[in-house]
Every structure is written in structure tokens, then in C-alpha cells.
Design a protein around this motif. Structure first.
Motif, mmCIF file in Angstrom:
data_model
loop_
_atom_site.group_PDB
_atom_site.id
_atom_site.type_symbol
_atom_site.label_atom_id
_atom_site.label_comp_id
_atom_site.label_asym_id
_atom_site.label_seq_id
_atom_site.Cartn_x
_atom_site.Cartn_y
_atom_site.Cartn_z
ATOM 1 N N UNK A 87 22.078 -18.098 -20.065
ATOM 2 C CA UNK A 87 21.098 -18.795 -19.788
ATOM 3 C C UNK A 87 20.792 -18.922 -18.076
ATOM 4 N N UNK A 88 21.914 -18.889 -17.538
ATOM 5 C CA UNK A 88 21.678 -19.380 -16.177
ATOM 6 C C UNK A 88 21.100 -17.909 -15.356
ATOM 7 N N UNK A 89 21.499 -16.731 -15.922
ATOM 8 C CA UNK A 89 20.795 -15.422 -15.247
ATOM 9 C C UNK A 89 19.373 -15.394 -15.733
ATOM 10 N N UNK A 90 19.056 -15.960 -16.802
ATOM 11 C CA UNK A 90 17.594 -15.861 -17.387
ATOM 12 C C UNK A 90 16.809 -16.839 -16.416
ATOM 13 N N UNK A 91 17.464 -17.955 -16.132
ATOM 14 C CA UNK A 91 16.828 -19.059 -15.290
ATOM 15 C C UNK A 91 16.419 -18.262 -13.840
ATOM 16 N N UNK A 92 17.415 -17.646 -13.454
ATOM 17 C CA UNK A 92 17.118 -16.977 -12.117
ATOM 18 C C UNK A 92 15.991 -16.159 -12.157
ATOM 19 N N UNK A 93 15.821 -15.413 -13.214
ATOM 20 C CA UNK A 93 14.931 -14.306 -13.352
ATOM 21 C C UNK A 93 13.619 -14.902 -13.461
ATOM 22 N N UNK A 94 13.439 -15.922 -14.332
ATOM 23 C CA UNK A 94 12.350 -16.790 -14.632
ATOM 24 C C UNK A 94 11.868 -17.156 -12.897
ATOM 25 N N UNK A 95 12.724 -17.858 -12.433
ATOM 26 C CA UNK A 95 12.164 -18.395 -11.280
ATOM 27 C C UNK A 95 11.578 -17.162 -10.326
ATOM 28 N N UNK A 96 12.225 -16.205 -10.155
ATOM 29 C CA UNK A 96 11.722 -15.055 -9.248
ATOM 30 C C UNK A 96 10.516 -14.507 -9.861
ATOM 31 N N UNK A 97 10.044 -14.422 -11.206
ATOM 32 C CA UNK A 97 8.987 -13.991 -11.680
ATOM 33 C C UNK A 97 7.698 -15.035 -11.308
ATOM 34 N N UNK A 98 7.912 -16.069 -11.177
ATOM 35 C CA UNK A 98 6.808 -17.106 -10.697
ATOM 36 C C UNK A 98 5.789 -17.366 -11.710
ATOM 37 N N UNK A 99 6.496 -17.450 -12.906
ATOM 38 C CA UNK A 99 5.746 -17.690 -14.141
ATOM 39 C C UNK A 99 5.692 -19.036 -14.443
ATOM 40 N N UNK A 100 4.722 -19.613 -15.472
ATOM 41 C CA UNK A 100 4.913 -21.002 -15.867
ATOM 42 C C UNK A 100 6.278 -21.089 -16.701
ATOM 43 N N UNK A 101 6.825 -22.381 -16.501
ATOM 44 C CA UNK A 101 8.041 -22.691 -16.978
ATOM 45 C C UNK A 101 8.071 -22.372 -18.663
ATOM 46 N N UNK A 102 6.796 -22.539 -19.270
ATOM 47 C CA UNK A 102 6.686 -22.615 -20.860
ATOM 48 C C UNK A 102 6.181 -21.219 -21.260
ATOM 49 N N UNK A 103 6.316 -20.130 -20.125
ATOM 50 C CA UNK A 103 5.705 -19.008 -20.585
ATOM 51 C C UNK A 103 6.477 -18.211 -21.732
ATOM 52 N N UNK A 104 7.964 -18.568 -21.768
ATOM 53 C CA UNK A 104 8.563 -17.944 -22.809
ATOM 54 C C UNK A 104 9.298 -19.049 -23.687
ATOM 55 N N UNK A 105 8.927 -19.095 -25.001
ATOM 56 C CA UNK A 105 9.445 -20.138 -25.631
ATOM 57 C C UNK A 105 9.466 -19.556 -27.261
ATOM 58 N N UNK A 106 10.819 -19.322 -27.770
ATOM 59 C CA UNK A 106 12.084 -20.076 -27.160
ATOM 60 C C UNK A 106 12.599 -18.726 -26.272
ATOM 61 N N UNK A 107 13.732 -18.996 -25.739
ATOM 62 C CA UNK A 107 14.510 -18.190 -25.016
ATOM 63 C C UNK A 107 15.879 -17.942 -25.893
ATOM 64 N N UNK A 108 16.397 -17.007 -26.316
ATOM 65 C CA UNK A 108 17.550 -17.092 -27.182
ATOM 66 C C UNK A 108 18.479 -15.975 -26.421
ATOM 67 N N UNK A 109 19.505 -16.741 -25.736
ATOM 68 C CA UNK A 109 20.652 -16.072 -24.929
ATOM 69 C C UNK A 109 21.842 -15.805 -25.745
ATOM 70 N N UNK A 110 22.755 -15.352 -25.142
ATOM 71 C CA UNK A 110 24.268 -15.150 -25.872
ATOM 72 C C UNK A 110 24.784 -16.526 -25.963
ATOM 73 N N UNK A 111 24.414 -17.736 -25.246
ATOM 74 C CA UNK A 111 24.936 -18.976 -25.546
ATOM 75 C C UNK A 111 24.346 -19.553 -26.785
ATOM 76 N N UNK A 112 23.434 -18.845 -27.643
ATOM 77 C CA UNK A 112 22.865 -19.619 -28.758
ATOM 78 C C UNK A 112 23.984 -19.095 -29.682
ATOM 79 N N UNK A 113 24.871 -18.111 -29.558
ATOM 80 C CA UNK A 113 25.983 -17.822 -30.395
ATOM 81 C C UNK A 113 25.675 -16.599 -31.612
#
Length: 216
Positions: A87-113
């Protein structure tokens, strides 16, 4: 994150594999989790996370990424990310993209299990959207992406690159091969206005799952 939203090949998987002393070609996350010694297992998982975070900070985006995502969102599509990243790496990427915070919902990462190619990844996203899988397009660049979408009942779109061209011959898994992310706009436009008989995505607001594969 490597291959769908970003240009492929930005992580030296061979180097990481050697550092982990993993068997050639094995999924590195699966290998790390299989290590019986707890200290060694945690060390391997930290190494993978560190590699992911560094790649997220310096990764180069696919050409036209921001405009493509904005155009898809403007069509009323639900957009999600399915990734083996943290999730942390995804957030870095999203911040760099400069897109609206809710552009991608949901975001399923490896933290989801759950990890691709488990179809539960796509099924979970479809369930959250309230959309049947047959009205969803799974976009990715690996066999795991295509298997995940296909086995969940979604349509699949392979983003071609120099490493995965052979996959495009496996027609049972792949509905739509494309050569650039920007071609998604034309693909979705053609199907978004079609009749039920013509459109594989016909139904309530369709969705697209964008897959990212840092270490698979």
C-alpha cells in the motif's frame, strides 16, 4: 509498480531473485512467505518492500497515463488497481501521478491477503462495485493478470511489451491485446456505446481493473 501504469522492466527481478537466493522464475513474494525461519522470512519481505518503494519513487509512467485515466473516468467507468505491491508504494505512485485521491476505488494490494492470479482479487473488486464480472475489463501485462481476470469471469486486455508478446497468442485468456495504454480509450469508447449484443462490457456502469505487477 511495473508494466501497466508504468513502463516495464524498471525493477531488476533477476538481481532481487539472486539476493533472496530464490529459484529461477519463482514468484518472489511466494518464495519469501515460504521461508520457514521467521527472521530470514522477515528479512526477505523487507527487501522486497524496499525494492518496491524505491521503484515507486523513480518509476517512469506509461505515455499518456494521466490523460488516459482522466478520459476513462470521464466516461463514468469505475477504476480500480489490483497489485502485488504494498500500500505504501501504491500511495507514492498515486501522489506522483497527481490524480484525484478517489480515482481508483478500491485498491487491492498484497496487504489485503490475496494475490493474483487468484480470481478472488477481481471478484472482490466487482463485489465492492456491485458490478457483474462480465461487465468488467481486467487490464494488465502478465499471465497472472490475464488468468486472474479470465477465471473471475472478466474480460481481459493485455498491454503488450517486448517481454509478453507471446502471451497474445493465448486467445483463451486474452480478449483484447493493445500496444499502448492510450488505446484503452478507443477500446472502451467502441464498447461503451454498443448494443447488448455488440458490447462485451454492456451493463450498469462498467469498470476497469488496472493491474500492476512489481514482483511476480
Amino acid at each position: 509498480m511495473d508494466g501497466t501504469l508504468t513502463l516495464p522492466g524498471q525493477i531488476d527481478l533477476g538481481l532481487v531473485s539472486r539476493q533472496l537466493e530464490a529459484p529461477h522464475g519463482q514468484n518472489l513474494l511466494q518464495f519469501a512467505h515460504s521461508i520457514k525461519d521467521s527472521e530470514a522470512r522477515e528479512h526477505a519481505l523487507r527487501l522486497i518492500t524496499d525494492v518496491n518503494l524505491e521503484a515507486a519513487r523513480r518509476a517512469k509512467f506509461q505515455p499518456g497515463l494521466a490523460s488516459t485515466i482522466q478520459a476513462l473516468a470521464a466516461l463514468g467507468l469505475n477504476l480500480a488497481i489490483a497489485t502485488s505491491n504494498c500500500q505504501q508504494a501504491v500511495q507514492i505512485m498515486l501522489d506522483r501521478m497527481g490524480l484525484a485521491p478517489n480515482t481508483f476505488t478500491p485498491i487491492v494490494t498484497r496487504d489485503s491477503g490475496i494475490l493474483k492470479p487468484d480470481p478472488e482479487v477481481c471478484k472482490r473488486i466487482c463485489s465492492e462495485w456491485g458490478i457483474e464480472p462480465q461487465n468488467v475489463l481486467m487490464v494488465g501485462d502478465t499471465r497472472e493478470d490475464m488468468e486472474c481476470g479470465y477465471n473471475a469471469g472478466c474480460h481481459t486486455c493485455l498491454l503488450l511489451n517486448s517481454d509478453n508478446c507471446g502471451l497474445s497468442q493465448e486467445l483463451i485468456l486474452i480478449d483484447h491485446p493493445i500496444e499502448s495504454l492510450e488505446q484503452l480509450i478507443g477500446l472502451v469508447n467502441r464498447t461503451h456505446v454498443a448494443t447488448p449484443e455488440e458490447s462485451p462490457f454492456f451493463g450498469p456502469i462498467p469498470g476497469a481493473v488496472l493491474a500492476e505487477n512489481p514482483l511476480v
